[in-house]
Write an enzyme that holds these catalytic residues in place. Structure first.
Site, mmCIF file in Angstrom:
data_model
loop_
_atom_site.group_PDB
_atom_site.id
_atom_site.type_symbol
_atom_site.label_atom_id
_atom_site.label_comp_id
_atom_site.label_asym_id
_atom_site.label_seq_id
_atom_site.Cartn_x
_atom_site.Cartn_y
_atom_site.Cartn_z
ATOM 1 N N HIS A 104 -3.136 -5.292 1.767
ATOM 2 C CA HIS A 104 -2.373 -5.538 3.007
ATOM 3 C C HIS A 104 -2.350 -7.009 3.406
ATOM 4 O O HIS A 104 -3.125 -7.420 4.285
ATOM 5 C CB HIS A 104 -3.003 -4.753 4.163
ATOM 6 N N CYS A 130 0.826 -1.209 0.000
ATOM 7 C CA CYS A 130 0.000 0.000 0.000
ATOM 8 C C CYS A 130 0.868 1.271 0.000
ATOM 9 O O CYS A 130 1.464 1.583 -1.023
ATOM 10 C CB CYS A 130 -0.999 -0.043 1.149
ATOM 11 N N GLU A 135 -0.434 -8.423 5.288
ATOM 12 C CA GLU A 135 -0.027 -8.524 6.697
ATOM 13 C C GLU A 135 -1.220 -8.437 7.654
ATOM 14 O O GLU A 135 -1.087 -8.694 8.841
ATOM 15 C CB GLU A 135 1.020 -7.443 7.033
#
Ligand code: GLN
Length: 190
Positions: free
Chosen positions: A171, A79, A173
């Site tokens: 994302h 991002c 993560e």
């Protein structure tokens, strides 16, 4: 054993560290240029790309990071991290590392759908989709020759790779799925 640095100036760097922990890979929070010599690759997290860019200038990390990329060390930006890697940012002259041949437009999904989730198909990592979490995400408008599009969503590239530089507009993560990070780690030995 590889050591992965996670740029920890601003943004959701802790989530990347947690993902690396789950993969049992040792990581270190990076805030100073001297640390770049001690890591094998770097993750640039999501956050606010203008803020991270300013901090990269203040901490004199811009040029060292460009050299890090030039040396062929793997870098993964998510991002805001992807924005910082892009050479072109539509309508913005903000500070950037600028080592990836893509053009991005920030916050490009518009106000109504600032954040959303979608299944993202990445044939390289398997048939099952990853859950793409998009938060005020950029859109990759153009990619130049040499940039491999690993996944698209609604026609736009959302995961791209050029050499050992990987960039996602979402994302990974923020999910429990470690496959995108595992793919990034595979670049270390490729
Ligand atoms: N909108 C942010 C930017 O332009 C990126 C958002 C994110 O990293 N989730 O920098």
């Amino acid at each position: 054993m590889v050591k992965v640095g996670v740029l920890a100036l601003q943004g959701d760097f802790e989530k990347h560290i947690e993902t690396l922990d789950r993969l049992q890979v040792s990581s270190v929070e990076v805030r100073e240029k001297s640390q770049l010599d001690k890591i094998d690759g770097l993750i640039i997290p999501g956050g606010e790309s203008t803020t991270i860019g300013k901090l990269l200038v203040r901490y004199e990390l811009m040029e060292p990071l460009r050299n890090f990329a030039k040396a062929g060390k793997p870098i993964f930006g998510t991002c805001a991290g992807a924005i910082l890697l892009a050479k072109e940012i539509e309508g913005s002259n903000q500070d950037r590392i600028g080592v990836l041949d893509i053009a991005v437009k920030r916050n490009a999904y518009g106000r109504q759908i600032e954040s959303f989730e979608a299944d993202i198909f990445v044939p390289k990592i398997g048939e099952l989709p990853v859950r793409g979490v998009f938060i005020r995400a950029p859109i990759i408008k153009h990619v130049k020759d040499g940039v491999e599009v690993l996944s698209r969503f609604a026609d736009n590239p959302v995961l791209v790779k050029q050499g050992k530089i990987l960039a996602a507009t979402f994302h990974p993560e923020l999910t429990n799925d470690t496959r995108i990070h595992a793919f990034f780690l595979s670049l270390f030995s490729a």
